[in-house]
Write an enzyme that holds these catalytic residues in place. Structure first.
Site, PDB file in Angstrom:
ATOM      1  N   CYS A 247      -7.535 -35.151  40.345  1.00 14.73           N
ATOM      2  CA  CYS A 247      -8.292 -35.652  39.250  1.00 14.73           C
ATOM      3  C   CYS A 247      -9.617 -34.721  39.046  1.00 14.73           C
ATOM      4  O   CYS A 247      -9.756 -34.218  38.896  1.00 14.73           O
ATOM      5  CB  CYS A 247      -7.487 -36.840  38.897  1.00 14.73           C
ATOM      6  SG  CYS A 247      -7.668 -37.166  37.528  1.00 14.73           S
ATOM      7  N   HIS A 331      -1.775 -37.686  40.442  1.00 13.23           N
ATOM      8  CA  HIS A 331      -1.921 -38.430  41.152  1.00 13.23           C
ATOM      9  C   HIS A 331      -1.078 -38.202  42.547  1.00 13.23           C
ATOM     10  O   HIS A 331      -0.158 -39.275  41.791  1.00 13.23           O
ATOM     11  CB  HIS A 331      -2.105 -40.192  40.954  1.00 13.23           C
ATOM     12  CG  HIS A 331      -3.085 -40.208  39.796  1.00 13.23           C
ATOM     13  ND1 HIS A 331      -4.989 -40.572  40.843  1.00 13.23           N
ATOM     14  CD2 HIS A 331      -4.193 -40.383  38.915  1.00 13.23           C
ATOM     15  CE1 HIS A 331      -5.624 -40.525  39.979  1.00 13.23           C
ATOM     16  NE2 HIS A 331      -5.154 -39.745  38.399  1.00 13.23           N
ATOM     17  N   GLU A 333      -1.546 -39.579  44.898  1.00 11.36           N
ATOM     18  CA  GLU A 333      -1.138 -41.586  45.846  1.00 11.36           C
ATOM     19  C   GLU A 333      -0.489 -42.421  44.272  1.00 11.36           C
ATOM     20  O   GLU A 333      -0.150 -43.077  45.026  1.00 11.36           O
ATOM     21  CB  GLU A 333      -2.731 -41.963  45.787  1.00 11.36           C
ATOM     22  CG  GLU A 333      -3.396 -42.449  44.791  1.00 11.36           C
ATOM     23  CD  GLU A 333      -3.382 -41.120  43.706  1.00 11.36           C
ATOM     24  OE1 GLU A 333      -3.972 -40.413  43.708  1.00 11.36           O
ATOM     25  OE2 GLU A 333      -4.630 -41.619  42.813  1.00 11.36           O
TER      26      GLU A 333
HETATM   27  N1  LIG Z   1      -8.380 -39.754  37.244  1.00 10.60           N
HETATM   28  C1  LIG Z   1     -10.070 -38.932  36.662  1.00 10.60           C
HETATM   29  O1  LIG Z   1      -9.973 -38.785  37.883  1.00 10.60           O
HETATM   30  C2  LIG Z   1     -10.042 -38.638  35.836  1.00 10.60           C
HETATM   31  C3  LIG Z   1     -11.340 -37.460  35.605  1.00 10.60           C
HETATM   32  C4  LIG Z   1     -11.849 -37.323  34.569  1.00 10.60           C
HETATM   33  N2  LIG Z   1     -12.458 -38.484  34.231  1.00 10.60           N
HETATM   34  C5  LIG Z   1     -10.510 -36.745  32.728  1.00 10.60           C
HETATM   35  O2  LIG Z   1     -10.655 -38.048  32.503  1.00 10.60           O
HETATM   36  O3  LIG Z   1     -10.203 -35.553  32.701  1.00 10.60           O
END
Ligand SMILES: NC(=O)CC[C@H](N)C(=O)O
Length: 361
Positions: A247, A331, A333
């Site tokens: 992410c 994700h 995970e």
């Molecule tokens: N879940 C995250 O790592 C989000 C990454 C970043 N803050 C976004 O909104 O794209």
């Protein structure tokens, strides 16, 4: 019941009823279409600064579990506190029933002084956010107005990242986890494998450490705020040690590689986002929570898109053509959501084993 208002920057005002803390907050209003998983979502540090709208119609009916620790981290939650700025739901159920429930959602929100508003047509609100894009907004309680505030202008990662270095596990492979706001399930996924984990703050110079593989965590806000992490990562990209990012970690990898990121109109937040593995017809259903994405067009020639979002074609991960560097925007995970891509932790550790095999003893 106390009346509260949700006010959006476009002038929309919605009356609702209060649950959780009776207080006013401002933030970025985003929506998630996940049908379960509010204990996990609310404690995901990537939601810092955001007022979260849940489209699932009834929220709170299974309560909130009690805390249990495992290797000094939570076994249940995704961090040690609630990170959202506020919560917006359609029907809130104070009454709850679940074998693991220890308290109601409203009482849990009160503990962290986070306001909730219910009685909102969250599907109408979501249609508006989809048409106009994520907007700034505020929950106003007791007529105590607060100014609009864009959390993406703050260095949110610095606010949620830990102050010091922590060690976990006694496995064979030494992995540095750069914690920009990591979800606990990432740590659990590593500890279930043959890993010794060194968890370091977002701006820690990990290039000084002796390690076998580098992991870049998820985290809140605009990835471009993480200048120190990007600088250290650029050094790591000169070497051959495996790197895996999730992410925000994927966005940081893209930026360190020389590419760019951009803000999506309203982001991806749900448990059923389809992604396609490049070069195959294989689709995985994934858990997602992000508002920014890597602009694949800007990636240097030695980098490719690894996964593509099948809803809107945006980048869901990148990969170096020859070195063991890869990332996912989704994700693997999960927590909550489908665990179908957890094998990517194994792929990363396989790359670590291969890397170690060719090192002089
Ligand atoms: N879940 C995250 O790592 C989000 C990454 C970043 N803050 C976004 O909104 O794209």
């Amino acid at each position: 019941m106390n009346q509260v208002k949700l006010i959006l920057e476009d002038g929309t005002e919605i009356q609702g009823e209060s649950f959780g803390a009776l207080t006013s907050v401002a933030g970025e209003v985003v929506f998630s279409t996940a049908m379960t998983g509010y204990p996990e979502n609310l404690t995901d540090p990537s939601f810092a600064g955001q007022i979260l709208v849940l489209t699932t119609p009834m929220v709170g009916n299974y309560g909130v579990p009690g805390e249990e620790l495992y290797e000094s981290i939570s076994r249940i939650f995704e961090s040690d506190k609630i990170h959202i700025a506020g919560l917006v739901v359609s029907y809130y159920s104070e009454e709850h029933s679940h074998w693991h429930a220890a308290k109601s959602l409203g009482d849990w929100l009160k503990e962290y002084n986070i306001p909730g508003i219910f009685g909102v047509d969250t599907r109408m609100l979501t249609k508006k956010l989809r048409e106009k894009g994520a907007m700034l907004g505020k929950i106003v309680a007791d007529g105590q107005d607060v100014p609009f505030h864009d959390p993406n202008l703050d260095n949110l990662v610095a606010q949620v990242s830990p102050a010091g270095v922590q060690h976990y596990g006694h496995g064979q492979h030494k992995i540095v986890l750069v914690d920009c706001g990591t979800k606990t399930n990432i740590i659990r996924c590593f500890l279930e494998r043959d890993v010794e984990l060194i968890r370091v703050p977002w701006d820690y110079d990990f290039t000084q450490l002796d390690y076998d593989g580098l992991f870049l965590s998820n985290g809140p806000g605009d990835p471009k705020m993480c200048e120190a992490t990007i600088r250290h990562l650029q050094k790591a990209l000169q070497q051959d040690k495996p790197i895996f990012g999730i992410c925000l970690g994927s966005q940081l990898m893209g930026l360190a590689a020389g590419g760019d990121t951009f803000k999506l109109k309203y982001g991806h937040r749900s448990h059923n986002q389809p992604v396609k593995l490049t070069g195959t017809q294989h689709c995985y259903i994934t858990s997602q929570n992000h508002g920014f994405a890597v602009d694949t067009e800007t990636l240097p020639a030695e980098w490719n898109m690894l996964f593509e979002n099948l809803n809107d074609g945006t980048c869901e991960g990148i990969k170096h053509v020859s070195k063991p560097f890869f990332s996912t925007q989704f994700h693997p995970e999960a927590a909550g959501g489908p665990q179908d891509t957890e094998f990517l932790f194994d792929d990363f550790l396989e790359a670590v084993v291969k890397y170690k095999e060719v090192q002089p003893k």
